[in-house]
Design an enzyme around this catalytic site. Structure first.
Site, mmCIF file in Angstrom:
data_model
loop_
_atom_site.group_PDB
_atom_site.id
_atom_site.type_symbol
_atom_site.label_atom_id
_atom_site.label_comp_id
_atom_site.label_asym_id
_atom_site.label_seq_id
_atom_site.Cartn_x
_atom_site.Cartn_y
_atom_site.Cartn_z
ATOM 1 N N ALA A 189 0.125 5.248 -3.619
ATOM 2 C CA ALA A 189 -0.744 4.803 -2.524
ATOM 3 C C ALA A 189 -0.305 5.341 -1.173
ATOM 4 C CB ALA A 189 -0.757 3.266 -2.471
ATOM 5 N N THR A 238 5.898 7.592 -4.187
ATOM 6 C CA THR A 238 5.297 6.264 -4.105
ATOM 7 C C THR A 238 4.739 5.977 -2.711
ATOM 8 O OG1 THR A 238 7.477 5.263 -3.753
ATOM 9 C CG2 THR A 238 6.682 5.381 -6.013
ATOM 10 N N HIS A 239 4.359 4.734 -2.492
ATOM 11 C CA HIS A 239 3.554 4.365 -1.333
ATOM 12 C C HIS A 239 4.202 4.775 -0.002
ATOM 13 C CE1 HIS A 239 6.021 0.929 0.091
ATOM 14 N NE2 HIS A 239 6.325 0.793 -1.193
ATOM 15 N N ASP A 240 3.356 5.331 0.853
ATOM 16 C CA ASP A 240 3.704 5.656 2.240
ATOM 17 C C ASP A 240 4.775 6.731 2.379
ATOM 18 O OD1 ASP A 240 1.939 3.615 3.386
ATOM 19 O OD2 ASP A 240 3.355 2.190 2.511
#
Length: 207
Positions: free
Chosen positions: A115, A132-134
Site C-alpha cells: 500500500a 510494504t506500505h509507505d
C-alpha cells in the site's frame, strides 16, 4: 498501436526481463561491438546504446549496477532522449497494490508491493522482494532477490541492497549506500556507506 521496445544492455538483467515475459521487444542495444549480430535470450543485439536517440521505440535500461544504470540514462538525456521514452516493466506475477512505479523501473517475478509505496525511475526490483506500505525507493535503486522492507522505509538514490537483506520499518538508507547479503538493517545508513551483518554495521576499511 505499439511501437515496440528496445532493451539497453545485453545483460543478465535483460535475460531476466525476457524470461519474465516482457512483450513487444524488437532488439537489444549494447556498446560491445562483438555482441552485435548475436542474440541474447532469443532477442537480437542490433547496435550500440547511442542508437536509441535515432529510434522511435520505447526504452528499458537493463544495466544491473545502480550507478552504471544512472550513467546510461544521463548519457541518453545528454543526447536529447526524452524521459517519456522510458517504459516500466512489471512482471505478470508481481503484485502491485496502491503504489506508483516510475518510468524505466523493473519489477520481476514474485515481487510484492503493497500500500502507498512510491517507486522512482529506473529502479530494479529482483524476484521475490517485498516492499510494504509507505516505502519510498528513489531513482536508480536496486533490490537484489529476496529483499524485504518494513513499512515507511526510504532507500536513497542509486543504493544497492544485496540478496535477502531486510530493513526495519522507518529506517532510511542513504543515497549510494550498499547493504550486504542477508543483512538486517535496524538503523539509518548514511549515504555512501557499506553495511553488512546481523545486525548490520558499517564496514571499515582495513589499514
Amino acid at each position: 498501436m505499439s511501437v515496440g521496445l528496445l532493451l539497453l544492455g545485453a545483460s543478465g538483467l535483460a535475460r531476466e526481463v525476457i524470461a519474465a515475459g516482457v512483450t513487444d521487444v524488437v532488439g537489444i542495444l549494447d556498446d560491445d561491438a562483438a555482441l552485435h549480430g548475436t542474440s541474447v535470450g532469443g532477442v537480437p543485439v542490433v547496435g550500440g546504446i547511442d542508437e536509441a536517440r535515432n529510434s522511435q521505440e520505447r526504452l528499458l535500461v537493463c544495466v544491473g549496477p545502480s550507478r552504471s544504470r544512472r550513467d546510461v540514462v544521463l548519457r541518453l538525456r545528454a543526447l536529447d532522449v526524452a524521459d517519456g521514452r522510458f517504459a516500466p516493466f512489471v512482471a505478470q506475477s508481481a503484485r502491485l497494490g496502491t503504489s506508483t512505479v516510475g518510468p524505466g523501473s523493473i519489477l520481476l517475478d514474485g515481487v510484492v508491493v503493497t500500500a502507498d509505496a512510491a517507486i522512482g525511475a529506473h529502479v530494479v526490483i529482483m524476484p521475490n522482494c517485498t516492499v510494504t506500505h509507505d516505502d519510498v525507493l528513489e531513482d536508480f535503486t536496486t533490490l537484489a532477490a529476496g529483499v524485504a522492507l518494513g513499512g515507511g522505509v526510504r532507500i536513497g538514490e542509486a543504493s544497492y541492497l544485496g540478496m535477502n537483506a531486510s530493513v526495519r520499518q522507518g529506517v532510511t538508507v542513504g543515497a549510494g549506500a550498499t547493504i550486504g547479503m542477508a543483512a538486517a538493517v535496524l538503523h539509518d545508513v548514511p549515504a555512501g556507506e557499506t553495511w553488512a551483518g546481523v545486525p548490520a554495521r558499517a564496514l571499515r576499511e582495513r589499514r
